[in-house]
Design a protein around this motif. Structure first.
Motif, PDB file in Angstrom:
ATOM      1  N   VAL A   1      18.469  33.737 -89.815  1.00  0.00           N
ATOM      2  CA  VAL A   1      19.565  33.568 -88.852  1.00  0.00           C
ATOM      3  C   VAL A   1      19.052  33.733 -87.429  1.00  0.00           C
ATOM      4  CG1 VAL A   1      21.679  34.630 -87.966  1.00  0.00           C
ATOM      5  CG2 VAL A   1      21.465  34.168 -90.400  1.00  0.00           C
ATOM      6  N   MET A   2      18.237  34.775 -87.210  1.00  0.00           N
ATOM      7  CA  MET A   2      17.678  34.998 -85.872  1.00  0.00           C
ATOM      8  C   MET A   2      16.749  33.854 -85.453  1.00  0.00           C
ATOM      9  SD  MET A   2      16.959  39.112 -85.619  1.00  0.00           S
ATOM     10  CE  MET A   2      16.025  39.232 -87.150  1.00  0.00           C
ATOM     11  N   LEU A   3      15.956  33.354 -86.403  1.00  0.00           N
ATOM     12  CA  LEU A   3      15.030  32.273 -86.096  1.00  0.00           C
ATOM     13  C   LEU A   3      15.783  30.990 -85.755  1.00  0.00           C
ATOM     14  CD1 LEU A   3      12.173  31.055 -86.037  1.00  0.00           C
ATOM     15  CD2 LEU A   3      12.400  30.630 -88.499  1.00  0.00           C
ATOM     16  N   LEU A   4      16.748  30.624 -86.576  1.00  0.00           N
ATOM     17  CA  LEU A   4      17.461  29.369 -86.364  1.00  0.00           C
ATOM     18  C   LEU A   4      18.450  29.446 -85.213  1.00  0.00           C
ATOM     19  CD1 LEU A   4      17.966  28.300 -90.073  1.00  0.00           C
ATOM     20  CD2 LEU A   4      16.438  27.299 -88.385  1.00  0.00           C
TER      21      LEU A   4
ATOM     22  N   GLN B   1      21.477  26.894 -83.996  1.00  0.00           N
ATOM     23  CA  GLN B   1      22.130  26.647 -85.262  1.00  0.00           C
ATOM     24  C   GLN B   1      23.062  27.815 -85.603  1.00  0.00           C
ATOM     25  OE1 GLN B   1      22.141  23.933 -87.015  1.00  0.00           O
ATOM     26  NE2 GLN B   1      20.633  22.887 -85.736  1.00  0.00           N
ATOM     27  N   PRO B   2      24.230  27.528 -86.196  1.00  0.00           N
ATOM     28  CA  PRO B   2      25.146  28.609 -86.590  1.00  0.00           C
ATOM     29  C   PRO B   2      24.530  29.471 -87.681  1.00  0.00           C
ATOM     30  CG  PRO B   2      25.880  26.508 -87.475  1.00  0.00           C
ATOM     31  CD  PRO B   2      24.752  26.202 -86.532  1.00  0.00           C
ATOM     32  N   PRO B   3      24.948  30.723 -87.795  1.00  0.00           N
ATOM     33  CA  PRO B   3      24.352  31.635 -88.778  1.00  0.00           C
ATOM     34  C   PRO B   3      24.389  31.118 -90.204  1.00  0.00           C
ATOM     35  CG  PRO B   3      25.688  32.868 -87.222  1.00  0.00           C
ATOM     36  CD  PRO B   3      25.921  31.420 -86.920  1.00  0.00           C
ATOM     37  N   VAL B   4      25.428  30.356 -90.569  1.00  0.00           N
ATOM     38  CA  VAL B   4      25.534  29.896 -91.941  1.00  0.00           C
ATOM     39  C   VAL B   4      24.340  29.025 -92.336  1.00  0.00           C
ATOM     40  CG1 VAL B   4      26.874  27.818 -91.396  1.00  0.00           C
ATOM     41  CG2 VAL B   4      27.113  28.888 -93.634  1.00  0.00           C
ATOM     42  N   ILE B   5      23.733  28.325 -91.386  1.00  0.00           N
ATOM     43  CA  ILE B   5      22.550  27.511 -91.675  1.00  0.00           C
ATOM     44  C   ILE B   5      21.394  28.408 -92.112  1.00  0.00           C
ATOM     45  CG2 ILE B   5      20.811  25.966 -90.692  1.00  0.00           C
ATOM     46  CD1 ILE B   5      23.428  24.625 -91.195  1.00  0.00           C
ATOM     47  N   GLY B   6      21.205  29.513 -91.399  1.00  0.00           N
ATOM     48  CA  GLY B   6      20.148  30.453 -91.772  1.00  0.00           C
ATOM     49  C   GLY B   6      20.392  31.067 -93.134  1.00  0.00           C
ATOM     50  N   GLU B   7      21.638  31.346 -93.443  1.00  0.00           N
ATOM     51  CA  GLU B   7      21.963  31.990 -94.720  1.00  0.00           C
ATOM     52  C   GLU B   7      21.802  31.024 -95.900  1.00  0.00           C
ATOM     53  OE1 GLU B   7      25.082  34.952 -92.454  1.00  0.00           O
ATOM     54  OE2 GLU B   7      25.764  33.098 -93.372  1.00  0.00           O
ATOM     55  N   ILE B   8      22.250  29.787 -95.707  1.00  0.00           N
ATOM     56  CA  ILE B   8      22.040  28.794 -96.760  1.00  0.00           C
ATOM     57  C   ILE B   8      20.550  28.545 -96.964  1.00  0.00           C
ATOM     58  CG2 ILE B   8      22.432  26.402 -97.455  1.00  0.00           C
ATOM     59  CD1 ILE B   8      25.028  26.459 -95.866  1.00  0.00           C
ATOM     60  N   THR B   9      19.813  28.449 -95.852  1.00  0.00           N
ATOM     61  CA  THR B   9      18.371  28.223 -95.932  1.00  0.00           C
ATOM     62  C   THR B   9      17.676  29.377 -96.647  1.00  0.00           C
ATOM     63  OG1 THR B   9      18.452  26.981 -93.853  1.00  0.00           O
ATOM     64  CG2 THR B   9      16.292  27.738 -94.592  1.00  0.00           C
ATOM     65  N   ALA B  10      18.151  30.599 -96.403  1.00  0.00           N
ATOM     66  CA  ALA B  10      17.569  31.762 -97.079  1.00  0.00           C
ATOM     67  C   ALA B  10      17.712  31.633 -98.589  1.00  0.00           C
ATOM     68  CB  ALA B  10      18.240  33.042 -96.591  1.00  0.00           C
ATOM     69  N   GLY B  11      18.886  31.168 -99.042  1.00  0.00           N
ATOM     70  CA  GLY B  11      19.088  30.984-100.466  1.00  0.00           C
ATOM     71  C   GLY B  11      18.138  29.959-101.052  1.00  0.00           C
ATOM     72  N   ILE B  12      17.920  28.859-100.310  1.00  0.00           N
ATOM     73  CA  ILE B  12      17.002  27.816-100.784  1.00  0.00           C
ATOM     74  C   ILE B  12      15.561  28.310-100.772  1.00  0.00           C
ATOM     75  CG2 ILE B  12      16.094  25.523-100.252  1.00  0.00           C
ATOM     76  CD1 ILE B  12      18.859  24.780 -99.209  1.00  0.00           C
ATOM     77  N   VAL B  13      15.191  29.063 -99.724  1.00  0.00           N
ATOM     78  CA  VAL B  13      13.822  29.585 -99.617  1.00  0.00           C
ATOM     79  C   VAL B  13      13.507  30.535-100.769  1.00  0.00           C
ATOM     80  CG1 VAL B  13      12.333  31.126 -98.268  1.00  0.00           C
ATOM     81  CG2 VAL B  13      13.597  29.290 -97.123  1.00  0.00           C
ATOM     82  N   LEU B  14      14.447  31.389-101.136  1.00  0.00           N
ATOM     83  CA  LEU B  14      14.216  32.369-102.191  1.00  0.00           C
ATOM     84  C   LEU B  14      14.355  31.782-103.594  1.00  0.00           C
ATOM     85  CD1 LEU B  14      16.115  35.423-100.655  1.00  0.00           C
ATOM     86  CD2 LEU B  14      13.642  35.148-100.886  1.00  0.00           C
TER      87      LEU B  14
ATOM     88  N   THR C   1      24.197  17.977 -92.637  1.00  0.00           N
ATOM     89  CA  THR C   1      25.298  17.537 -91.783  1.00  0.00           C
ATOM     90  C   THR C   1      25.767  18.647 -90.849  1.00  0.00           C
ATOM     91  OG1 THR C   1      26.878  18.064 -93.566  1.00  0.00           O
ATOM     92  CG2 THR C   1      26.140  15.777 -93.364  1.00  0.00           C
ATOM     93  N   THR C   2      25.645  19.894 -91.281  1.00  0.00           N
ATOM     94  CA  THR C   2      26.011  21.011 -90.413  1.00  0.00           C
ATOM     95  C   THR C   2      24.952  21.236 -89.344  1.00  0.00           C
ATOM     96  OG1 THR C   2      27.169  22.050 -92.268  1.00  0.00           O
ATOM     97  CG2 THR C   2      26.681  23.439 -90.363  1.00  0.00           C
ATOM     98  N   ALA C   3      23.673  21.149 -89.741  1.00  0.00           N
ATOM     99  CA  ALA C   3      22.581  21.414 -88.801  1.00  0.00           C
ATOM    100  C   ALA C   3      22.476  20.343 -87.716  1.00  0.00           C
ATOM    101  CB  ALA C   3      21.262  21.521 -89.557  1.00  0.00           C
ATOM    102  N   MET C   4      22.911  19.123 -87.998  1.00  0.00           N
ATOM    103  CA  MET C   4      22.724  18.034 -87.042  1.00  0.00           C
ATOM    104  C   MET C   4      23.776  18.017 -85.939  1.00  0.00           C
ATOM    105  SD  MET C   4      24.011  14.920 -89.553  1.00  0.00           S
ATOM    106  CE  MET C   4      23.877  13.588 -88.378  1.00  0.00           C
ATOM    107  N   ALA C   5      24.848  18.801 -86.088  1.00  0.00           N
ATOM    108  CA  ALA C   5      25.964  18.708 -85.147  1.00  0.00           C
ATOM    109  C   ALA C   5      25.564  19.050 -83.716  1.00  0.00           C
ATOM    110  CB  ALA C   5      27.108  19.608 -85.615  1.00  0.00           C
ATOM    111  N   VAL C   6      25.035  20.240 -83.494  1.00  0.00           N
ATOM    112  CA  VAL C   6      24.731  20.678 -82.130  1.00  0.00           C
ATOM    113  C   VAL C   6      23.608  19.864 -81.489  1.00  0.00           C
ATOM    114  CG1 VAL C   6      23.940  22.621 -80.716  1.00  0.00           C
ATOM    115  CG2 VAL C   6      25.607  22.999 -82.541  1.00  0.00           C
ATOM    116  N   PRO C   7      22.475  19.627 -82.166  1.00  0.00           N
ATOM    117  CA  PRO C   7      21.406  18.852 -81.518  1.00  0.00           C
ATOM    118  C   PRO C   7      21.814  17.435 -81.125  1.00  0.00           C
ATOM    119  CG  PRO C   7      20.555  20.008 -83.440  1.00  0.00           C
ATOM    120  CD  PRO C   7      22.048  20.137 -83.481  1.00  0.00           C
ATOM    121  N   LEU C   8      22.751  16.832 -81.851  1.00  0.00           N
ATOM    122  CA  LEU C   8      23.113  15.443 -81.586  1.00  0.00           C
ATOM    123  C   LEU C   8      24.335  15.287 -80.693  1.00  0.00           C
ATOM    124  CD1 LEU C   8      22.498  13.744 -85.065  1.00  0.00           C
ATOM    125  CD2 LEU C   8      20.966  13.917 -83.089  1.00  0.00           C
TER     126      LEU C   8
END
Length: 457
Positions: free
Chosen positions: A28-31, A36-49, A400-407
């Motif tokens: 969450v801190m990195l993203l 990126q909103p915190p939920v992106i970091g949390e979902i990514t954490a689940g995929i990473v683990l 789709t969530t991660a692309m919102a702010v950058p675009l």
């Protein structure tokens, strides 16, 4: 020996929770640096683990850290956090959002639901042959197609609200239209999902289906005509003299859990019960409830909801997709993005907005995040989605969530303050904080000056 073994199981589950919280916080801190909103970091954490990344290391690290036989325990703990979160979603739902700019909101929400849903049905027709069997059981095309349609049409209201706050679009016409449209759109999606779940679980035929529908309607009447006034009385008694009783939090949480049990017993998913209990929950006295009830429950979701992401991530295996799976993911992404961008952008343009602002509305409506994961997990629990389809849909939600702010286009109008000039309060987005409007609107703000719980979907 059994006692020692039982103690060891508890210790492993507790250690797993610690790992989830640590990895989730780091990501969450990195993203967050990438906006990126915190939920992106949390979902990514689940995929990473999960098996997608950590599972690729030799020695089955994922299996060692999260033993298969103990995952049901993690899943049960995660459901507690999920039910609390769904209660807050219902409690914070703000009907005021649906009363402003009703014409544009109705148009954007309708088309941002219908077009993605239709494209979801089309996508299902293309992909059904490879995913028509789940755990050895044949899946009806219409249930499969309906789940994909709903998953395509959803917008993650909590995540969207946090994005609007972080980008200072909350007090603008763009942010107001996007959030209000997402609220109405998600109401349609939840209703359709509830009907579909009733139909899927009522496998005993027409009689069983009618029984489930009748019980659910009776439940809704009891909640509206019985539980709502009872809660008003209870909250008034427990907040007398401007001070909340220490029994307020446990009694309200117990009510949400019992409501979840009721809908589960009827044959409708438990999350609908928790959500409905939040809808009938009183919003007054606002400041006192925000401090003594909302904050503790929000803290509970921050601790427990990340476990939901790791349970989800353990079922996501990107490495198993192959080239065929990646091709199907591309089809899913194209349908999901086209449905939202066209379905929201064009009606916004016809309402009088510029192309730039209309595109921003469409891009914001394309965020899916946590709400999508809830729906996808329902699909897996009902045996409608197989592991490969689940993986692709989770990735679609993440991208789709991660692309919102950058675009987001440059030069958008920015404004401080809450949506529709309504005062705001920090509330959860997944396991994170955000700001959303209070139910009372600007008039209440002038009279009370308090920050209170408010609406999301």
């Amino acid at each position: 020996m059994d006692s020692v073994h039982s103690d060891l199981k508890v210790a492993i589950v507790v250690a797993d929770i610690a790992i989830v919280l640590i990895v989730g916080s780091l990501l969450v801190m990195l993203l967050r640096r990438l906006k990126q909103p915190p939920v992106i970091g949390e979902i990514t954490a689940g995929i990473v683990l999960g098996p997608s990344i950590l599972g690729l290391l030799p020695g089955d690290v994922t299996g060692f850290l999260f033993p298969v036989e103990l995952r049901p325990h993690l899943s049960m703990i995660s459901q507690v956090g999920l039910l609390l979160f769904m209660f807050l979603v219902g409690w914070e739902f703000n009907s005021q959002l649906l009363k402003s700019r009703s014409g544009a909101i109705a148009s954007v929400s309708l088309w941002a639901f219908v077009l993605p849903f239709a494209l979801g049905l089309g996508t299902a027709a293309l992909l059904y042959e490879r995913h028509d069997v789940v755990d050895g059981e044949h899946v009806s095309f219409w249930y499969f197609a309906a789940f994909l349609g709903i998953a395509m049409s959803i917008t993650a209201f909590p995540v969207l609200a946090r994005i609007l706050h972080d980008t200072r679009l909350a007090g603008t016409r763009i942010g107001a239209l996007a959030l209000a449209s997402a609220a109405l759109e998600d109401v349609m999606a939840w209703i359709l999902l509830a009907v579909m779940v009733v139909g899927f679980t009522a496998s005993g035929g027409t009689t069983t289906l009618l029984t489930v529908l009748g019980l659910f309607l009776l439940y809704a009447l009891v909640m509206a005509l019985g539980v709502r006034p009872a809660l008003r009385w209870l909250v008034a008694r427990l907040t007398q003299g401007g001070k909340a009783s220490p029994f307020l939090v446990p009694l309200i949480a117990a009510g949400a859990f019992l409501s979840a049990y009721a809908t589960s017993w009827i044959g409708v998913h438990a999350i609908f019960g928790a959500f409905a209990f939040g809808l009938v929950m009183p919003r007054e006295p606002r400041a006192l409830l925000a401090e003594t009830l909302h904050t503790p429950l929000e803290s509970g979701t921050r601790l427990l909801l990340p476990i939901f992401f790791i349970v989800t991530g353990l079922s996501v295996d990107i490495s198993a997709l192959g080239w065929t799976g990646l091709g199907e993911l591309a089809i899913i992404m194209a349908a999901a993005c086209a449905g939202k961008l066209l379905g929201a952008t064009l009606p916004a343009k016809f309402s009088g907005m510029s192309w730039r602002d209309s595109y921003a509305v469409g891009l914001l409506m394309n965020t899916r995040g946590l709400t999508e994961l809830v729906i996808l997990n329902i699909g897996v629990s009902l045996g409608v989605l197989d592991g490969e389809m689940f993986t692709m849909m989770v990735l679609m939600a993440l991208i789709t969530t991660a692309m919102a702010v950058p675009l987001l286009p440059k030069g958008l109008p920015r404004a401080p303050g809450g949506l529709f000039d309504i005062p705001s309060v920090t509330v959860p987005s997944g396991a994170s904080a955000r700001r959303t409007p209070a139910p009372g609107g600007a008039t209440d703000a002038a009279t009370s000056g308090q920050e209170v719980p408010s609406g999301k979907s």
